[in-house]
Design a protein around this motif. Sequence first.
Motif, PDB file in Angstrom:
ATOM      1  N   TYR A   1       0.763  -1.172  -0.084  1.00 13.25           N
ATOM      2  CA  TYR A   1       0.163  -0.293   0.325  1.00 13.25           C
ATOM      3  C   TYR A   1       0.785   1.229   0.043  1.00 13.25           C
ATOM      4  N   ILE A   2       1.845   1.221   0.871  1.00 14.17           N
ATOM      5  CA  ILE A   2       2.630   2.428   0.857  1.00 14.17           C
ATOM      6  C   ILE A   2       3.694   2.575  -0.468  1.00 14.17           C
ATOM      7  N   GLY A   3       3.955   1.397  -0.962  1.00 16.88           N
ATOM      8  CA  GLY A   3       4.521   1.569  -2.344  1.00 16.88           C
ATOM      9  C   GLY A   3       3.787   2.203  -3.363  1.00 16.88           C
ATOM     10  N   GLU A   4       2.545   1.589  -3.493  1.00 24.66           N
ATOM     11  CA  GLU A   4       1.605   2.054  -4.540  1.00 24.66           C
ATOM     12  C   GLU A   4       1.175   3.579  -4.041  1.00 24.66           C
ATOM     13  N   ALA A   5       1.167   4.097  -3.131  1.00 22.75           N
ATOM     14  CA  ALA A   5       1.073   5.551  -2.813  1.00 22.75           C
ATOM     15  C   ALA A   5       2.252   6.375  -3.095  1.00 22.75           C
ATOM     16  N   PHE A   6       3.212   6.023  -3.065  1.00 24.50           N
ATOM     17  CA  PHE A   6       4.627   6.384  -3.209  1.00 24.50           C
ATOM     18  C   PHE A   6       4.744   6.389  -4.962  1.00 24.50           C
ATOM     19  N   ILE A   7       4.424   5.418  -5.499  1.00 22.44           N
ATOM     20  CA  ILE A   7       4.626   5.338  -6.961  1.00 22.44           C
ATOM     21  C   ILE A   7       3.593   6.482  -7.577  1.00 22.44           C
ATOM     22  N   THR A   8       2.445   6.313  -7.005  1.00 25.46           N
ATOM     23  CA  THR A   8       1.384   7.458  -7.494  1.00 25.46           C
ATOM     24  C   THR A   8       1.883   8.959  -7.418  1.00 25.46           C
ATOM     25  N   ASN A   9       2.375   9.354  -6.055  1.00 27.01           N
ATOM     26  CA  ASN A   9       2.727  10.475  -5.810  1.00 27.01           C
ATOM     27  C   ASN A   9       3.886  10.919  -6.106  1.00 27.01           C
ATOM     28  N   VAL A  10       4.978   9.994  -6.496  1.00 29.91           N
ATOM     29  CA  VAL A  10       6.416  10.325  -6.491  1.00 29.91           C
ATOM     30  C   VAL A  10       6.984   9.777  -7.682  1.00 29.91           C
ATOM     31  N   GLY A  11       6.391   8.480  -7.959  1.00 27.64           N
ATOM     32  CA  GLY A  11       7.137   7.782  -9.046  1.00 27.64           C
ATOM     33  C   GLY A  11       7.899   6.520  -8.675  1.00 27.64           C
ATOM     34  N   GLY A  12       8.519   5.816  -9.548  1.00 26.90           N
ATOM     35  CA  GLY A  12       9.298   4.498  -9.234  1.00 26.90           C
ATOM     36  C   GLY A  12       8.579   3.314  -9.821  1.00 26.90           C
ATOM     37  N   SER A  13       9.222   2.289  -9.316  1.00 33.62           N
ATOM     38  CA  SER A  13       8.453   0.892  -9.771  1.00 33.62           C
ATOM     39  C   SER A  13       9.178  -0.176  -8.796  1.00 33.62           C
ATOM     40  N   TRP A  14       8.330  -1.328  -8.679  1.00 30.43           N
ATOM     41  CA  TRP A  14       8.659  -2.448  -7.973  1.00 30.43           C
ATOM     42  C   TRP A  14       9.683  -3.060  -8.358  1.00 30.43           C
ATOM     43  N   ALA A  15      10.593  -3.508  -7.329  1.00 28.50           N
ATOM     44  CA  ALA A  15      11.734  -4.401  -8.052  1.00 28.50           C
ATOM     45  C   ALA A  15      11.865  -5.462  -6.884  1.00 28.50           C
ATOM     46  N   ASN A  16      12.433  -6.565  -7.325  1.00 32.59           N
ATOM     47  CA  ASN A  16      12.720  -7.817  -6.340  1.00 32.59           C
ATOM     48  C   ASN A  16      14.015  -8.335  -6.227  1.00 32.59           C
ATOM     49  N   ASN A  17      14.653  -8.298  -5.006  1.00 34.09           N
ATOM     50  CA  ASN A  17      16.021  -8.412  -4.680  1.00 34.09           C
ATOM     51  C   ASN A  17      15.942  -9.941  -4.235  1.00 34.09           C
ATOM     52  N   GLU A  18      16.735 -10.717  -4.850  1.00 30.56           N
ATOM     53  CA  GLU A  18      16.900 -12.156  -4.826  1.00 30.56           C
ATOM     54  C   GLU A  18      18.231 -12.518  -4.539  1.00 30.56           C
ATOM     55  N   THR A  19      19.174 -11.505  -4.162  1.00 31.42           N
ATOM     56  CA  THR A  19      20.318 -11.707  -3.820  1.00 31.42           C
ATOM     57  C   THR A  19      20.748 -12.852  -2.781  1.00 31.42           C
ATOM     58  N   ASN A  20      19.948 -12.737  -1.936  1.00 31.13           N
ATOM     59  CA  ASN A  20      19.903 -14.061  -0.699  1.00 31.13           C
ATOM     60  C   ASN A  20      18.820 -14.676  -0.812  1.00 31.13           C
ATOM     61  N   SER A  21      18.771 -15.908  -1.503  1.00 30.29           N
ATOM     62  CA  SER A  21      17.756 -16.655  -1.515  1.00 30.29           C
ATOM     63  C   SER A  21      16.854 -17.042  -0.382  1.00 30.29           C
ATOM     64  N   ASP A  22      17.432 -16.919   0.804  1.00 33.19           N
ATOM     65  CA  ASP A  22      16.901 -17.192   2.021  1.00 33.19           C
ATOM     66  C   ASP A  22      16.130 -15.801   2.404  1.00 33.19           C
ATOM     67  N   ALA A  23      16.249 -14.944   2.004  1.00 28.72           N
ATOM     68  CA  ALA A  23      15.800 -13.582   2.492  1.00 28.72           C
ATOM     69  C   ALA A  23      15.625 -12.429   1.556  1.00 28.72           C
ATOM     70  N   PRO A  24      14.705 -13.215   0.186  1.00 30.04           N
ATOM     71  CA  PRO A  24      14.405 -12.161  -0.777  1.00 30.04           C
ATOM     72  C   PRO A  24      13.595 -10.893  -0.237  1.00 30.04           C
ATOM     73  N   PHE A  25      13.704  -9.870  -0.864  1.00 32.16           N
ATOM     74  CA  PHE A  25      12.691  -8.773  -0.519  1.00 32.16           C
ATOM     75  C   PHE A  25      12.376  -8.115  -1.677  1.00 32.16           C
ATOM     76  N   ILE A  26      11.119  -7.268  -1.589  1.00 30.56           N
ATOM     77  CA  ILE A  26      10.709  -6.497  -2.615  1.00 30.56           C
ATOM     78  C   ILE A  26      10.631  -5.139  -2.190  1.00 30.56           C
ATOM     79  N   TYR A  27      10.837  -4.119  -3.058  1.00 32.78           N
ATOM     80  CA  TYR A  27      11.128  -2.497  -2.894  1.00 32.78           C
ATOM     81  C   TYR A  27      10.893  -1.650  -3.846  1.00 32.78           C
ATOM     82  N   ILE A  28      10.678  -0.485  -3.634  1.00 29.81           N
ATOM     83  CA  ILE A  28      10.572   0.559  -4.894  1.00 29.81           C
ATOM     84  C   ILE A  28      11.864   0.775  -5.131  1.00 29.81           C
ATOM     85  N   GLN A  29      12.079   0.935  -6.426  1.00 24.78           N
ATOM     86  CA  GLN A  29      13.305   1.330  -7.012  1.00 24.78           C
ATOM     87  C   GLN A  29      12.874   2.823  -7.663  1.00 24.78           C
TER      88      GLN A  29
END
Length: 135
Positions: A70-98
Motif C-alpha cells: 500500500y505504501i509503495g503504491e501510494a509512493f509510486i502514484t505520488n512520486v514515481g518509481g517501480s517495484w523491484a525484487n531483490n533475490e541476492t539472498n535466496s533465504d531472504a528475498p525482498f521487494i522494494y521500490i526502485q
Amino acid sequence: MQNSDLRQLMQEAAKDAVTYSQQEHQIQLDNSIESLQQVDTILAKLHQQQLIKAHSAEVLFTISNIFGAYIGEAFITNVGGSWANNETNSDAPFIYIQLADKEFPFASVCYHKLTHDNSISVYDYVMQAMTNALQ
C-alpha cells in the motif's frame, strides 16, 4: 518474476491493505500520502497487540507485506518509481521500490514498526524518502 507480474501482485496486495483497514479497523485508506498517518495508527495498534500476545510469523509477514505494498503504491502514484525484487539472498528475498539509484523497502519498515520500534512512523519515513528521491 516479470516486472508486470510483480506490479500486479503488489497492486493486489495494496488493495488487500485497503480492505483489511476498512473491515478490521474501520479506517478508509485513499492512496494519498496523508493516509499513511492512518497506516501508522493501524500498525501502532498491532504493535501494542504484539506486546501482549505475539502474532504468528505468518501474520507479521502478511501485514508487513500488504501495508508495504500500500505504501509503495501510494509512493509510486505520488512520486514515481517501480517495484523491484531483490533475490541476492535466496533465504531472504525482498521487494522494494526502485527510483533512480535509490531503494525503498517499505515492507521492512512496517515489519520493524510491528515487531521492534513503535516510534517508527511510516508517514515520516515516506516524507524523508520523497525528499531523498527528489534530490
